[in-house]
Design an enzyme around this catalytic site. Structure first.
Site, PDB file in Angstrom:
ATOM      1  N   GLU A 289       0.888  -1.174   0.000  1.00 59.75           N
ATOM      2  CA  GLU A 289       0.000   0.000   0.000  1.00 59.75           C
ATOM      3  C   GLU A 289       0.915   1.210   0.000  1.00 59.75           C
ATOM      4  O   GLU A 289       1.502   1.551   1.023  1.00 59.75           O
ATOM      5  CB  GLU A 289      -0.873   0.008   1.264  1.00 59.75           C
ATOM      6  CG  GLU A 289      -1.814  -1.157   1.391  1.00 59.75           C
ATOM      7  CD  GLU A 289      -3.034  -1.028   0.482  1.00 59.75           C
ATOM      8  OE1 GLU A 289      -3.195  -0.001  -0.208  1.00 59.75           O
ATOM      9  OE2 GLU A 289      -3.816  -1.981   0.452  1.00 59.75           O
TER      10      GLU A 289
ATOM     11  N   CYS B 230      -2.071   9.325   2.346  1.00 63.24           N
ATOM     12  CA  CYS B 230      -1.791   8.745   1.026  1.00 63.24           C
ATOM     13  C   CYS B 230      -2.904   9.088   0.041  1.00 63.24           C
ATOM     14  O   CYS B 230      -2.680   9.139  -1.166  1.00 63.24           O
ATOM     15  CB  CYS B 230      -1.637   7.238   1.130  1.00 63.24           C
ATOM     16  SG  CYS B 230      -2.978   6.467   2.032  1.00 63.24           S
TER      17      CYS B 230
HETATM   18  P1  NAD Z   1       8.644   4.917   4.444  1.00 63.66           P
HETATM   19  O1  NAD Z   1       8.551   4.125   3.212  1.00 63.66           O
HETATM   20  O2  NAD Z   1       9.793   5.810   4.635  1.00 63.66           O
HETATM   21  O3  NAD Z   1       8.617   3.982   5.727  1.00 63.66           O
HETATM   22  C1  NAD Z   1       7.594   3.045   5.927  1.00 63.66           C
HETATM   23  C2  NAD Z   1       8.084   1.968   6.893  1.00 63.66           C
HETATM   24  O4  NAD Z   1       9.101   1.185   6.269  1.00 63.66           O
HETATM   25  C3  NAD Z   1       8.694   2.485   8.177  1.00 63.66           C
HETATM   26  O5  NAD Z   1       8.253   1.697   9.252  1.00 63.66           O
HETATM   27  C4  NAD Z   1      10.189   2.296   7.945  1.00 63.66           C
HETATM   28  O6  NAD Z   1      10.941   2.160   9.123  1.00 63.66           O
HETATM   29  C5  NAD Z   1      10.199   1.011   7.151  1.00 63.66           C
HETATM   30  N1  NAD Z   1      11.398   0.764   6.333  1.00 63.66           N
HETATM   31  C6  NAD Z   1      12.290   1.656   5.852  1.00 63.66           C
HETATM   32  N2  NAD Z   1      13.209   1.022   5.068  1.00 63.66           N
HETATM   33  C7  NAD Z   1      12.890  -0.296   5.067  1.00 63.66           C
HETATM   34  C8  NAD Z   1      13.451  -1.453   4.437  1.00 63.66           C
HETATM   35  N3  NAD Z   1      14.530  -1.370   3.639  1.00 63.66           N
HETATM   36  N4  NAD Z   1      12.851  -2.643   4.637  1.00 63.66           N
HETATM   37  C9  NAD Z   1      11.741  -2.748   5.408  1.00 63.66           C
HETATM   38  N5  NAD Z   1      11.179  -1.676   6.031  1.00 63.66           N
HETATM   39  C10 NAD Z   1      11.734  -0.459   5.861  1.00 63.66           C
HETATM   40  O7  NAD Z   1       7.264   5.742   4.526  1.00 63.66           O
HETATM   41  P2  NAD Z   1       6.888   6.903   5.541  1.00 63.66           P
HETATM   42  O8  NAD Z   1       7.638   8.122   5.184  1.00 63.66           O
HETATM   43  O9  NAD Z   1       6.959   6.404   6.937  1.00 63.66           O
HETATM   44  O10 NAD Z   1       5.319   7.088   5.189  1.00 63.66           O
HETATM   45  C11 NAD Z   1       4.825   7.887   4.184  1.00 63.66           C
HETATM   46  C12 NAD Z   1       4.452   7.089   2.961  1.00 63.66           C
HETATM   47  O11 NAD Z   1       3.460   6.101   3.257  1.00 63.66           O
HETATM   48  C13 NAD Z   1       3.817   7.932   1.877  1.00 63.66           C
HETATM   49  O12 NAD Z   1       4.387   7.632   0.636  1.00 63.66           O
HETATM   50  C14 NAD Z   1       2.352   7.547   1.909  1.00 63.66           C
HETATM   51  O13 NAD Z   1       1.674   7.770   0.686  1.00 63.66           O
HETATM   52  C15 NAD Z   1       2.441   6.114   2.253  1.00 63.66           C
HETATM   53  N6  NAD Z   1       1.144   5.624   2.759  1.00 63.66           N
HETATM   54  C16 NAD Z   1       0.379   4.782   2.003  1.00 63.66           C
HETATM   55  C17 NAD Z   1      -0.863   4.345   2.451  1.00 63.66           C
HETATM   56  C18 NAD Z   1      -1.760   3.437   1.635  1.00 63.66           C
HETATM   57  O14 NAD Z   1      -2.678   2.819   2.189  1.00 63.66           O
HETATM   58  N7  NAD Z   1      -1.557   3.305   0.342  1.00 63.66           N
HETATM   59  C19 NAD Z   1      -1.311   4.766   3.698  1.00 63.66           C
HETATM   60  C20 NAD Z   1      -0.511   5.641   4.427  1.00 63.66           C
HETATM   61  C21 NAD Z   1       0.709   6.040   3.957  1.00 63.66           C
END
Ligand code: NAD
Length: 480
Positions: free
Chosen positions: A212, A246
């Site tokens: 997502e 998002c």
């Molecule tokens: P991010 O991708 O930076 O981090 C998300 C999670 O991934 C965090 O818990 C982080 O610690 C973890 N992470 C980082 N590197 C990783 C790796 N290599 N392997 C596994 N896990 C790892 O996102 P963010 O900045 O925390 O959140 C914002 C983003 O989330 C936006 O792009 C937003 O659109 C998206 N989002 C999507 C939805 C949806 O339902 N489609 C909902 C909410 C947010």
């Protein structure tokens, strides 16, 4: 050292095995009980979410606390339990005699759930609740920006559930990687860049993953829209949670005929909406970069960041019209008609949600079929993620997972077919492979393809062939 103690994973596995053996009704009772604990601790949840994300109390209560009550109720109630009901399949008694087949849905085991910081309570819960109902254990990796919210969720679940069923794994990238490595199925909610890395890691281990990811969602305002509702909804959709959603409205396409009055109303409401600061310095830098890029390319602005900013005259290649901003910027662009608005909205790498604003509801429902988005709302925006029955899914770089409802349950479980046969006669396709066998197959194909009287005529021949075939097989079995 691994970011995840192997002992914790072993506990999760042991706890899952026992949990999955509990009857569904018993697990559902636990889910309903969790709803009560969550409601009792609602103030604590709102407080820690506000402290960690800087969002307003209103945003925390309306998005991170209130909708979750319905989530526990729906999954713990009849509708949620029905998503796990065994499904008997109809089979032809003539073609496949004396058999019955049923599809069962069994848990995947340990679900690795990696979540972002923007809705640090609501997003984990949307997957944890159905995952647990299905009989899985959960390894929750909250964002490193919101560890206390993650820890509080862990505490709430521990009040009701057996130890080890929910494990909160704190940390950043390494913790996320460890969760991927330990899990049987991964649910990732976050950015496109990280989602790609998680998908590659899962692919290497042949693990299923639900993604997502981000969005660049558009609102399309038709000339016949109720402009008051449209302006109010679009401004809320763009700047609530400071645009860190998002499904935030990040682009608006307005039919030329109502562009000026709509814009005037949006500017007024955006100026009065009140916007909290974005959660992190990194997010702040992205918003400023998008704003500066648009202005450098000739865009006009009203309002000043860190408040809401409405942008006009934004060239199509500006970052703010193409990349996810995740901030309170609202570019508004005129289009000649509604179809052009939807076409402009579709021209994106992303495709999470789209909102259409019009009084012609039937036309809007027809045009919704042309929208490249997993959710289309008419005269509303962004909120359906909070409906437990409503599938939330993306197109393109918005990812391919499904959250909520029975389709999400299909991702959190694996189908198992059980076929039970009471037939004592050998199957037509078993040995010996004789001329007669081939003739029966040929006759059966002709019979299946025939229609009307022709079909009726062939039925007798096929039935006779089947009987002869059984007799032949019996002789063969007797060694004759
Ligand atoms: P991010 O991708 O930076 O981090 C998300 C999670 O991934 C965090 O818990 C982080 O610690 C973890 N992470 C980082 N590197 C990783 C790796 N290599 N392997 C596994 N896990 C790892 O996102 P963010 O900045 O925390 O959140 C914002 C983003 O989330 C936006 O792009 C937003 O659109 C998206 N989002 C999507 C939805 C949806 O339902 N489609 C909902 C909410 C947010």
């Amino acid at each position: 050292m691994s970011a995840l103690d192997p002992e914790l994973v072993a506990q999760a596995r042991a706890s899952q095995a026992a949990w999955a053996r509990q009857p569904l009704a018993r697990r559902a009772e636990h889910i309903r009980a969790l709803g009560k604990v969550f409601a009792r601790r609602g103030d604590e949840v709102a407080e820690v979410v506000v402290a960690e994300t800087k969002k307003s109390a209103g945003d925390a209560w309306f998005a991170d606390v209130l909708p979750n009550l319905e989530l526990f109720d729906w999954w713990g109630g009849a509708a949620g339990q029905a998503t796990l009901a065994p499904e008997p399949q109809a089979m032809s008694r003539l073609k496949l005699p004396k058999k019955r087949a049923t599809i069962y849905y069994e848990p995947r085991g340990v679900i690795g759930l990696i979540t972002p910081w923007n809705y640090p309570a609501a997003l984990p819960l949307r997957t944890m609740v159905p995952a647990l109902l299905a009989g899985n254990a959960v390894l929750l990796k909250p964002s490193e920006v919101t560890p206390r919210t993650g820890a509080l969720l862990g505490e709430i679940f521990a009040e009701v559930l057996p130890a080890g069923l929910v494990t909160v794994v704190q940390g950043a990238r390494e913790a996320g990687e460890a969760v991927v490595d330990a899990a049987d199925h991964v649910v990732f909610v976050g950015s496109v860049a990280t989602g790609r890395k998680v998908a590659v890691r899962c692919a290497e281990q042949l693990k299923t993953v639900s993604l997502e990811l981000g969005g660049k969602d558009a609102a399309v305002v038709f000339a016949d829209a109720d402009l008051e509702r449209a302006a109010h909804g679009v401004v809320w959709g763009a700047v609530s949670n400071s645009g860190q959603n998002c499904a935030s409205v990040e682009r608006v396409y307005v039919e030329q005929a109502v562009y000026e009055p709509f814009l005037a109303r949006v500017r007024d409401l955006a100026a009065r909406a009140g916007v909290a600061p974005v959660a992190t310095d990194a997010q702040d830098a992205i918003v400023r970069r998008h704003l500066d890029d648009a202005v450098a390319r000739g865009a006009k602005t009203s309002g000043a960041y860190p408040g809401a900013v409405v942008l006009t005259d934004v060239p199509a290649d500006a970052e703010v019209l193409n990349d996810e901003t995740f901030g309170p910027l609202l570019p508004v662009t005129p289009v000649p008609d509604a179809a052009a608005g939807i076409a402009a909205a579709n021209a994106s790498r992303y495709g999470l949600t789209m909102s259409l604003w019009t009084r012609d509801l039937d036309r809007a429902e027809r045009l919704a079929q042309d929208a490249r988005a997993g959710v289309v709302t008419v005269n509303n925006v962004a909120f359906t993620g909070a409906l437990p029955f409503a599938p939330w899914s993306g197109r393109g770089e918005s990812g391919h997972g499904v959250t909520n409802g029975h389709l999400a349950m299909r991702e959190l479980t694996q189908p198992k077919l059980v076929l039970v046969d009471e037939n004592d006669a050998p199957e037509a396709w078993w040995h010996p492979m004789s001329e007669q066998a081939v003739q029966l197959a040929r006759d059966t194909v002709g019979w299946l393809a025939a229609t009307g009287l022709d079909k009726l005529g062939r039925t007798v021949g096929v039935l006779r062939g089947m009987k002869q075939r059984v007799a032949e097989q019996k002789r063969w079995l007797a060694g004759k």
